[in-house]
Motif scaffolding. Structure first.
Motif, mmCIF file in Angstrom:
data_model
loop_
_atom_site.group_PDB
_atom_site.id
_atom_site.type_symbol
_atom_site.label_atom_id
_atom_site.label_comp_id
_atom_site.label_asym_id
_atom_site.label_seq_id
_atom_site.Cartn_x
_atom_site.Cartn_y
_atom_site.Cartn_z
ATOM 1 N N THR A 56 0.846 -1.194 0.000
ATOM 2 C CA THR A 56 0.000 0.000 0.000
ATOM 3 C C THR A 56 0.883 1.247 0.000
ATOM 4 O O THR A 56 2.073 1.166 0.296
ATOM 5 C CB THR A 56 -0.899 0.041 1.252
ATOM 6 N N GLU A 57 0.261 2.388 -0.297
ATOM 7 C CA GLU A 57 0.995 3.660 -0.341
ATOM 8 C C GLU A 57 1.612 3.998 1.004
ATOM 9 O O GLU A 57 2.626 4.685 1.077
ATOM 10 C CB GLU A 57 0.055 4.813 -0.680
ATOM 11 N N SER A 58 0.978 3.536 2.088
ATOM 12 C CA SER A 58 1.469 3.910 3.409
ATOM 13 C C SER A 58 2.733 3.132 3.776
ATOM 14 O O SER A 58 3.280 3.318 4.848
ATOM 15 C CB SER A 58 0.373 3.680 4.446
ATOM 16 N N GLY A 59 3.192 2.272 2.882
ATOM 17 C CA GLY A 59 4.410 1.527 3.141
ATOM 18 C C GLY A 59 4.151 0.154 3.739
ATOM 19 O O GLY A 59 5.052 -0.648 3.864
ATOM 20 N N ASP A 60 2.902 -0.100 4.123
ATOM 21 C CA ASP A 60 2.527 -1.412 4.648
ATOM 22 C C ASP A 60 2.112 -2.304 3.489
ATOM 23 O O ASP A 60 2.420 -2.033 2.346
ATOM 24 C CB ASP A 60 1.339 -1.273 5.609
ATOM 25 N N TYR A 61 1.381 -3.333 3.815
ATOM 26 C CA TYR A 61 0.790 -4.125 2.749
ATOM 27 C C TYR A 61 -0.592 -4.563 3.180
ATOM 28 O O TYR A 61 -0.936 -4.551 4.354
ATOM 29 C CB TYR A 61 1.670 -5.336 2.415
ATOM 30 N N THR A 62 -1.394 -4.880 2.203
ATOM 31 C CA THR A 62 -2.717 -5.429 2.473
ATOM 32 C C THR A 62 -2.785 -6.779 1.766
ATOM 33 O O THR A 62 -1.858 -7.162 1.064
ATOM 34 C CB THR A 62 -3.821 -4.444 2.006
ATOM 35 N N THR A 96 -8.180 14.146 9.332
ATOM 36 C CA THR A 96 -8.631 13.900 10.693
ATOM 37 C C THR A 96 -7.414 13.865 11.606
ATOM 38 O O THR A 96 -6.350 13.378 11.203
ATOM 39 C CB THR A 96 -9.422 12.580 10.813
ATOM 40 N N PRO A 97 -7.554 14.415 12.813
ATOM 41 C CA PRO A 97 -6.429 14.311 13.743
ATOM 42 C C PRO A 97 -6.168 12.865 14.170
ATOM 43 O O PRO A 97 -5.097 12.548 14.666
ATOM 44 C CB PRO A 97 -6.873 15.157 14.940
ATOM 45 N N LEU A 98 -7.147 11.985 13.924
ATOM 46 C CA LEU A 98 -7.022 10.596 14.369
ATOM 47 C C LEU A 98 -6.004 9.803 13.554
ATOM 48 O O LEU A 98 -5.356 8.896 14.078
ATOM 49 C CB LEU A 98 -8.394 9.907 14.279
ATOM 50 N N ALA A 99 -5.879 10.130 12.253
ATOM 51 C CA ALA A 99 -5.034 9.308 11.383
ATOM 52 C C ALA A 99 -4.209 10.193 10.457
ATOM 53 O O ALA A 99 -4.696 11.194 9.952
ATOM 54 C CB ALA A 99 -5.889 8.358 10.564
ATOM 55 N N MET A 100 -2.953 9.778 10.235
ATOM 56 C CA MET A 100 -2.063 10.550 9.359
ATOM 57 C C MET A 100 -2.479 10.419 7.898
ATOM 58 O O MET A 100 -2.289 11.329 7.111
ATOM 59 C CB MET A 100 -0.632 10.035 9.506
ATOM 60 N N MET A 101 -3.014 9.251 7.520
ATOM 61 C CA MET A 101 -3.348 9.021 6.117
ATOM 62 C C MET A 101 -4.785 8.549 5.955
ATOM 63 O O MET A 101 -5.025 7.371 5.736
ATOM 64 C CB MET A 101 -2.398 7.961 5.536
ATOM 65 N N LEU A 113 -8.681 4.683 7.480
ATOM 66 C CA LEU A 113 -7.912 5.537 8.381
ATOM 67 C C LEU A 113 -6.566 4.893 8.659
ATOM 68 O O LEU A 113 -6.431 4.059 9.550
ATOM 69 C CB LEU A 113 -8.707 5.768 9.674
ATOM 70 N N MET A 114 -5.581 5.288 7.850
ATOM 71 C CA MET A 114 -4.260 4.667 7.968
ATOM 72 C C MET A 114 -3.367 5.489 8.884
ATOM 73 O O MET A 114 -3.466 6.705 8.934
ATOM 74 C CB MET A 114 -3.636 4.532 6.581
ATOM 75 N N ARG A 115 -2.451 4.816 9.555
ATOM 76 C CA ARG A 115 -1.527 5.412 10.524
ATOM 77 C C ARG A 115 -2.299 6.142 11.623
ATOM 78 O O ARG A 115 -2.253 7.360 11.740
ATOM 79 C CB ARG A 115 -0.580 6.395 9.824
#
Lengths: 208, 155
Positions: free
Chosen positions: A157-163, B68-73, B114-116
């Motif tokens: 994934t874009e966040s550097g993790d994977y799904t 959102t302040p909850l998640a960076m991405m 809601l990532m990170r």
């Protein structure tokens, strides 16, 4: 000169036909055949894999024989599909009430890298008490998926993790281990619950 | 190439200054209903939030992002299940909502991914989620966090 030419053409013709036959075989039955899709899972009695449940017990297909089984694939880092499937299953089980008491309900991870026994234990604890979580080495997970004719794939994934992309259907087996049917992802309760009853009833018919 | 640039500039000028653009479809025309999310286990896993976004105005609106302040991405993602029953999830990109139409973010389809996470999502809490639109408009909604096994906003 002429008969020789005819012979030459003849040989070329035979060669072409042979090539076509070979190409046909290659694409339909040979190594070039498309991966089997939509195939029915084999019976649990024909499967062979070794996993560990969320309480640390060694489990395999034989663990499921003797009781009807509802099984599906997922991973605990899955934000949408897996909690939805787990909630759906909890709803179906609530609907069935006592009828479903004697049923195996198994969540098999396709992400053993992150889903350790401890992770599975924590995760399944949030859902229906009947739920068991199974994990194990990647090569064993691959064997399970093969038996179920299920697929899974790790996707960055874009966040550097994977799904994980994975088969999201719920599989139903009779107590004998025979595959009964599957419930599509997010299939409405009105269709799902009768399918589960079919797996349960087959068991009773076999017993009487 | 030159001609194309000229035409597009002209088109842009006409759109901006033209009579065809009444009040920009602002956030006042966007109504968010039935927002909900599931509690998370810790902060390592992505969360998901669901809602219905209704465009009550006369102009189309386009949702281009989330904060959102909850998640960076935070991002709108879409789950798709193919004919073989295999589910996959991908960013949904921009979402256009026609006048009078609504878009449902619901389990198994579109969802706010809601990532990170910056903190765990705890059942009973709420968090603010801001929807960003292409005209610069913003709508902030307070999203309740339900149980991890919640099925819908009423759970």
């Amino acid at each position: 000169m002429r008969p020789r030419a005819i012979l030459g053409y003849g040989a070329a013709g035979v060669g072409v036909v042979a090539l076509m036959l070979f190409v046909g075989w290659w694409r339909v039955d040979g190594p070039g055949a498309p991966a089997p899709v939509g195939q029915r899972p084999v019976a649990l009695t024909e499967m062979d894999f070794r996993l560990t449940d969320h309480e640390g017990n060694a489990v395999g297909p034989e663990t499921l024989i003797g009781r009807p089984t509802m099984a599906f694939f997922g991973f605990t880092y899955c934000p949408d599909v897996c909690p939805t499937t787990l909630s759906d299953i909890s709803g179906w089980l609530d609907d069935l009430g006592n009828e479903a008491d004697e049923m195996n309900v198994v969540f098999i991870t396709v992400d053993p890298e992150r889903d350790t026994v401890e992770t599975m234990a924590e995760y399944v604890g949030y859902f229906h008490p009947a739920l068991r979580g199974w994990t194990g080495p990647e090569e064993q997970i691959a064997r399970v998926a093969d038996g179920f004719r299920a697929t899974y794939e790790q996707v960055p994934t874009e966040s550097g993790d994977y799904t994980m992309n994975h088969t999201a259907s719920v599989f139903l087996f009779a107590a004998s281990g025979r595959f009964v049917t599957m419930i599509d992802y997010h299939e409405p309760k009105e269709f799902a619950v009768p399918k589960i009853r079919r797996a349960l009833e087959e068991e009773m018919e076999g017993a009487t | 190439m030159k001609k194309y640039i000229l035409t597009s500039t002209l088109a842009a000028l006409l759109t901006l200054g033209g009579f065809s653009a009444p009040a920009l479809a602002g956030p006042e025309d966007v109504v968010v209903e039935n927002a909900w999310s599931r509690a998370s286990i810790g902060m390592n896993r992505p969360g998901a939030a669901y809602m219905t976004i209704r465009n009550t105005g006369d102009e189309p609106v386009t949702l281009i992002g989330l904060t959102t302040p909850l998640a960076m991405m935070p991002e709108i993602h879409e789950t798709k299940t193919n004919a073989e029953g295999v589910s996959s999830m991908n960013p949904a990109g921009e979402i256009a909502i026609a006048p009078g139409e609504s878009v449902a973010l619901e389990p198994g389809g579109l969802h706010a991914m809601l990532m990170r996470l910056q903190e765990p999502m705890t059942e009973g809490d709420t968090f603010p989620l801001t929807l960003l639109f292409d005209d610069g408009g913003e709508v902030t909604v307070e999203v309740p966090i339900l149980g991890i096994a919640a099925r819908g906003p009423e759970d």
